[in-house]
Design a protein around this motif. Structure first.
Motif, PDB file in Angstrom:
ATOM      1  N   CYS A   1       0.851  -1.194   0.000  1.00  0.00           N
ATOM      2  CA  CYS A   1       0.000   0.000   0.000  1.00  0.00           C
ATOM      3  C   CYS A   1       0.885   1.241   0.000  1.00  0.00           C
ATOM      4  O   CYS A   1       1.573   1.512   0.998  1.00  0.00           O
ATOM      5  CB  CYS A   1      -0.899   0.017   1.238  1.00  0.00           C
ATOM      6  N   HIS A   2       0.874   1.972  -1.097  1.00  0.00           N
ATOM      7  CA  HIS A   2       1.743   3.154  -1.194  1.00  0.00           C
ATOM      8  C   HIS A   2       1.176   4.332  -0.411  1.00  0.00           C
ATOM      9  O   HIS A   2       0.026   4.326   0.046  1.00  0.00           O
ATOM     10  CB  HIS A   2       1.990   3.529  -2.662  1.00  0.00           C
ATOM     11  N   GLY A   3       1.967   5.375  -0.270  1.00  0.00           N
ATOM     12  CA  GLY A   3       1.589   6.516   0.547  1.00  0.00           C
ATOM     13  C   GLY A   3       0.932   7.652  -0.214  1.00  0.00           C
ATOM     14  O   GLY A   3       0.485   7.495  -1.356  1.00  0.00           O
ATOM     15  N   PHE A   4       0.887   8.798   0.419  1.00  0.00           N
ATOM     16  CA  PHE A   4       0.235  10.009  -0.076  1.00  0.00           C
ATOM     17  C   PHE A   4       0.771  10.403  -1.455  1.00  0.00           C
ATOM     18  O   PHE A   4       1.976  10.543  -1.631  1.00  0.00           O
ATOM     19  CB  PHE A   4       0.471  11.128   0.941  1.00  0.00           C
ATOM     20  N   ILE A   5      -0.123  10.544  -2.420  1.00  0.00           N
ATOM     21  CA  ILE A   5       0.151  10.868  -3.828  1.00  0.00           C
ATOM     22  C   ILE A   5       1.333  10.059  -4.376  1.00  0.00           C
ATOM     23  O   ILE A   5       2.134  10.562  -5.163  1.00  0.00           O
ATOM     24  CB  ILE A   5       0.331  12.384  -4.074  1.00  0.00           C
ATOM     25  N   GLY A   6       1.410   8.792  -3.950  1.00  0.00           N
ATOM     26  CA  GLY A   6       2.473   7.922  -4.430  1.00  0.00           C
ATOM     27  C   GLY A   6       1.999   7.037  -5.564  1.00  0.00           C
ATOM     28  O   GLY A   6       1.013   7.319  -6.246  1.00  0.00           O
ATOM     29  N   ASN A   7       2.690   5.938  -5.771  1.00  0.00           N
ATOM     30  CA  ASN A   7       2.298   4.962  -6.790  1.00  0.00           C
ATOM     31  C   ASN A   7       2.942   3.627  -6.471  1.00  0.00           C
ATOM     32  O   ASN A   7       3.726   3.517  -5.523  1.00  0.00           O
ATOM     33  CB  ASN A   7       2.690   5.436  -8.194  1.00  0.00           C
ATOM     34  N   ARG A   8       2.606   2.626  -7.269  1.00  0.00           N
ATOM     35  CA  ARG A   8       3.029   1.258  -6.963  1.00  0.00           C
ATOM     36  C   ARG A   8       4.524   1.024  -7.154  1.00  0.00           C
ATOM     37  O   ARG A   8       5.044  -0.014  -6.740  1.00  0.00           O
ATOM     38  CB  ARG A   8       2.233   0.263  -7.820  1.00  0.00           C
ATOM     39  N   MET A   9       5.242   1.958  -7.786  1.00  0.00           N
ATOM     40  CA  MET A   9       6.693   1.809  -7.927  1.00  0.00           C
ATOM     41  C   MET A   9       7.430   2.268  -6.679  1.00  0.00           C
ATOM     42  O   MET A   9       8.438   1.683  -6.302  1.00  0.00           O
ATOM     43  CB  MET A   9       7.191   2.580  -9.150  1.00  0.00           C
ATOM     44  N   GLY A  10       6.906   3.310  -6.022  1.00  0.00           N
ATOM     45  CA  GLY A  10       7.566   3.860  -4.850  1.00  0.00           C
ATOM     46  C   GLY A  10       8.671   4.827  -5.225  1.00  0.00           C
ATOM     47  O   GLY A  10       9.200   4.786  -6.347  1.00  0.00           O
ATOM     48  N   THR A  11       9.003   5.707  -4.291  1.00  0.00           N
ATOM     49  CA  THR A  11      10.087   6.659  -4.527  1.00  0.00           C
ATOM     50  C   THR A  11      11.396   5.915  -4.735  1.00  0.00           C
ATOM     51  O   THR A  11      11.753   5.035  -3.954  1.00  0.00           O
ATOM     52  CB  THR A  11      10.224   7.614  -3.327  1.00  0.00           C
TER      53      THR A  11
ATOM     54  N   TYR B   1       7.595 -15.381  -2.226  1.00  0.00           N
ATOM     55  CA  TYR B   1       6.345 -14.672  -1.958  1.00  0.00           C
ATOM     56  C   TYR B   1       5.689 -14.204  -3.260  1.00  0.00           C
ATOM     57  O   TYR B   1       6.377 -13.819  -4.212  1.00  0.00           O
ATOM     58  CB  TYR B   1       6.586 -13.457  -1.056  1.00  0.00           C
ATOM     59  N   LEU B   2       4.381 -14.223  -3.245  1.00  0.00           N
ATOM     60  CA  LEU B   2       3.579 -13.606  -4.294  1.00  0.00           C
ATOM     61  C   LEU B   2       3.364 -12.159  -3.857  1.00  0.00           C
ATOM     62  O   LEU B   2       3.028 -11.903  -2.702  1.00  0.00           O
ATOM     63  CB  LEU B   2       2.247 -14.334  -4.410  1.00  0.00           C
ATOM     64  N   VAL B   3       3.566 -11.196  -4.769  1.00  0.00           N
ATOM     65  CA  VAL B   3       3.473  -9.784  -4.405  1.00  0.00           C
ATOM     66  C   VAL B   3       2.497  -9.071  -5.335  1.00  0.00           C
ATOM     67  O   VAL B   3       2.542  -9.249  -6.559  1.00  0.00           O
ATOM     68  CB  VAL B   3       4.848  -9.085  -4.475  1.00  0.00           C
ATOM     69  N   LEU B   4       1.627  -8.266  -4.729  1.00  0.00           N
ATOM     70  CA  LEU B   4       0.692  -7.461  -5.515  1.00  0.00           C
ATOM     71  C   LEU B   4       0.938  -5.988  -5.177  1.00  0.00           C
ATOM     72  O   LEU B   4       0.791  -5.582  -4.021  1.00  0.00           O
ATOM     73  CB  LEU B   4      -0.756  -7.845  -5.194  1.00  0.00           C
ATOM     74  N   ARG B   5       1.346  -5.229  -6.182  1.00  0.00           N
ATOM     75  CA  ARG B   5       1.513  -3.780  -6.042  1.00  0.00           C
ATOM     76  C   ARG B   5       0.418  -3.101  -6.864  1.00  0.00           C
ATOM     77  O   ARG B   5       0.108  -3.549  -7.968  1.00  0.00           O
ATOM     78  CB  ARG B   5       2.877  -3.324  -6.558  1.00  0.00           C
ATOM     79  N   PHE B   6      -0.158  -2.021  -6.335  1.00  0.00           N
ATOM     80  CA  PHE B   6      -1.230  -1.354  -7.071  1.00  0.00           C
ATOM     81  C   PHE B   6      -1.220   0.139  -6.813  1.00  0.00           C
ATOM     82  O   PHE B   6      -0.628   0.617  -5.837  1.00  0.00           O
ATOM     83  CB  PHE B   6      -2.602  -1.943  -6.689  1.00  0.00           C
ATOM     84  N   ASP B   7      -1.862   0.887  -7.711  1.00  0.00           N
ATOM     85  CA  ASP B   7      -2.008   2.336  -7.576  1.00  0.00           C
ATOM     86  C   ASP B   7      -3.395   2.650  -7.029  1.00  0.00           C
ATOM     87  O   ASP B   7      -4.401   2.160  -7.567  1.00  0.00           O
ATOM     88  CB  ASP B   7      -1.868   3.029  -8.943  1.00  0.00           C
ATOM     89  N   TYR B   8      -3.456   3.455  -5.975  1.00  0.00           N
ATOM     90  CA  TYR B   8      -4.757   3.928  -5.513  1.00  0.00           C
ATOM     91  C   TYR B   8      -5.384   4.824  -6.588  1.00  0.00           C
ATOM     92  O   TYR B   8      -4.681   5.354  -7.460  1.00  0.00           O
ATOM     93  CB  TYR B   8      -4.620   4.695  -4.198  1.00  0.00           C
ATOM     94  N   GLY B   9      -6.713   4.982  -6.524  1.00  0.00           N
ATOM     95  CA  GLY B   9      -7.428   5.770  -7.515  1.00  0.00           C
ATOM     96  C   GLY B   9      -6.846   7.170  -7.663  1.00  0.00           C
ATOM     97  O   GLY B   9      -6.627   7.863  -6.670  1.00  0.00           O
ATOM     98  N   GLY B  10      -6.581   7.567  -8.911  1.00  0.00           N
ATOM     99  CA  GLY B  10      -6.020   8.882  -9.180  1.00  0.00           C
ATOM    100  C   GLY B  10      -4.515   8.939  -9.087  1.00  0.00           C
ATOM    101  O   GLY B  10      -3.912   9.992  -9.315  1.00  0.00           O
ATOM    102  N   CYS B  11      -3.867   7.832  -8.741  1.00  0.00           N
ATOM    103  CA  CYS B  11      -2.406   7.755  -8.661  1.00  0.00           C
ATOM    104  C   CYS B  11      -1.885   6.801  -9.732  1.00  0.00           C
ATOM    105  O   CYS B  11      -2.603   5.904 -10.175  1.00  0.00           O
ATOM    106  CB  CYS B  11      -1.962   7.272  -7.287  1.00  0.00           C
ATOM    107  N   GLY B  12      -0.641   6.990 -10.105  1.00  0.00           N
ATOM    108  CA  GLY B  12      -0.042   6.095 -11.091  1.00  0.00           C
ATOM    109  C   GLY B  12      -0.887   5.991 -12.338  1.00  0.00           C
ATOM    110  O   GLY B  12      -1.242   6.995 -12.951  1.00  0.00           O
ATOM    111  N   GLU B  13      -1.254   4.763 -12.694  1.00  0.00           N
ATOM    112  CA  GLU B  13      -2.042   4.525 -13.902  1.00  0.00           C
ATOM    113  C   GLU B  13      -3.505   4.226 -13.612  1.00  0.00           C
ATOM    114  O   GLU B  13      -4.249   3.851 -14.511  1.00  0.00           O
ATOM    115  CB  GLU B  13      -1.424   3.365 -14.691  1.00  0.00           C
ATOM    116  N   SER B  14      -3.926   4.385 -12.358  1.00  0.00           N
ATOM    117  CA  SER B  14      -5.328   4.145 -12.015  1.00  0.00           C
ATOM    118  C   SER B  14      -6.189   5.351 -12.371  1.00  0.00           C
ATOM    119  O   SER B  14      -5.717   6.492 -12.377  1.00  0.00           O
ATOM    120  CB  SER B  14      -5.474   3.853 -10.509  1.00  0.00           C
ATOM    121  N   THR B  15      -7.447   5.091 -12.657  1.00  0.00           N
ATOM    122  CA  THR B  15      -8.370   6.178 -12.978  1.00  0.00           C
ATOM    123  C   THR B  15      -8.831   6.877 -11.702  1.00  0.00           C
ATOM    124  O   THR B  15      -8.656   6.366 -10.601  1.00  0.00           O
ATOM    125  CB  THR B  15      -9.598   5.641 -13.737  1.00  0.00           C
ATOM    126  N   GLY B  16      -9.440   8.053 -11.857  1.00  0.00           N
ATOM    127  CA  GLY B  16      -9.999   8.771 -10.717  1.00  0.00           C
ATOM    128  C   GLY B  16      -9.197   9.996 -10.334  1.00  0.00           C
ATOM    129  O   GLY B  16      -8.167  10.307 -10.935  1.00  0.00           O
TER     130      GLY B  16
END
Length: 274
Positions: free
Chosen positions: A39-49, A65-80
């Motif tokens: 879970c990335h932080g404030f105005i971040g994205n799934r790549m991280g700083t 381990y299986l790893v799932l990285r994602f962008d919250y809505g309006g961040c990275g490549e997610s819509t919103g």
């Protein structure tokens, strides 16, 4: 192997990547693997700083381990629009991602871990308090007081502008009053009592964004629960994104060793018979 995914969350399309553990192709589809959701932080994205989450995922997948990285809505490549919603929406999006992950046949549901960085740490805590599917938490430099901490990041002038006209522009993100009001409504240090799983907190002494004292405060509050343990590690000279090679290596070593120890403990208990 990285598999791009899109997860529908309400009207949003959350962009993500599912990274498979390094193992034999035959094993990949026959076994169940522990899962880590980042879970990335404030105005971040799934790549991280400086690719923080990319590097973390690579270390985790190399260890099975299986790893799932994602962008919250309006961040990275997610819509919103990120700043139009509130923490309630970030929690809901995280739970939707857990829904997706839980539907995968190769996931060991008893070893589902959330890694949350900064504001993502607070979201991870708030999600875990509401969702029993989260079995363990790893918090990297977690926000403890959402409104105060984000106010310190965006500045008092921006908060005043939000109070006056209902919105402000921060780093090209339009933050609304609904967003800042929601930050004040959620108190992870209080709500963490609803979570009974194990927790690891890692913070750097040179963090100029989120005070390192928070890791001690979080641990104290986690220790008041009736169930679940809490460990903490402090990295000397580690900044908010653990940007130096030395601090990042320590971060990954500490985190991986801890989640491995949980898996070993679970396997040891499974050998007991009654």
């Amino acid at each position: 192997m990285n598999h791009p995914i899109t997860i529908k969350s309400g009207d949003l399309q959350l962009s993500g990547v599912l990274q498979y553990p390094h193992c034999d192709p035959e094993t990949k589809y026959a076994a169940k693997f522990p899962l880590v959701i980042i879970c990335h932080g404030f105005i971040g994205n799934r790549m991280g700083t400086d690719r923080l989450f990319v590097e973390a995922a690579e270390r985790l997948t190399r260890s099975g381990y299986l790893v799932l990285r994602f962008d919250y809505g309006g961040c990275g490549e997610s819509t919103g629009d990120y700043g139009s919603g509130g923490l309630d929406e970030l929690i809901a999006q995280t739970r939707t991602v857990i829904d997706y992950a839980s539907s995968l046949d190769l996931v060991d549901h008893e070893r589902l871990t959330l890694i949350g960085h900064s504001l993502g740490g607070a979201v991870a805590v708030l999600t875990a308090a509401r969702d029993a599917r989260v079995k363990s938490l790893v918090l990297w430099a977690p926000v403890a007081h959402p409104f105060l901490d984000i106010r310190n990041i965006i500045g008092a002038k921006a908060i005043q502008e939000i109070d006056t006209i209902g919105k402000t522009d921060h780093m090209h993100y339009e933050l609304t009053k609904r967003f800042t009001d929601s930050l004040a409504q959620y108190q992870p240090l209080v709500e963490l009592s609803g979570y009974s799983g194990d927790v690891l907190i890692v913070h750097g002494t040179a963090d100029m964004v989120i005070p390192v004292d928070y890791c001690f405060l979080y641990q104290k509050m986690f220790w008041t629960r009736k169930e679940g343990g809490c460990d903490k590690e402090v990295i000397l000279q580690g900044d908010h994104t653990f940007s130096s090679k030395a601090s990042r290596e320590q971060l990954f070593d500490i985190s991986l060793r801890w989640v491995d120890s949980l898996g070993k403990r679970r396997n040891d208990w499974s050998l007991w018979t009654i």
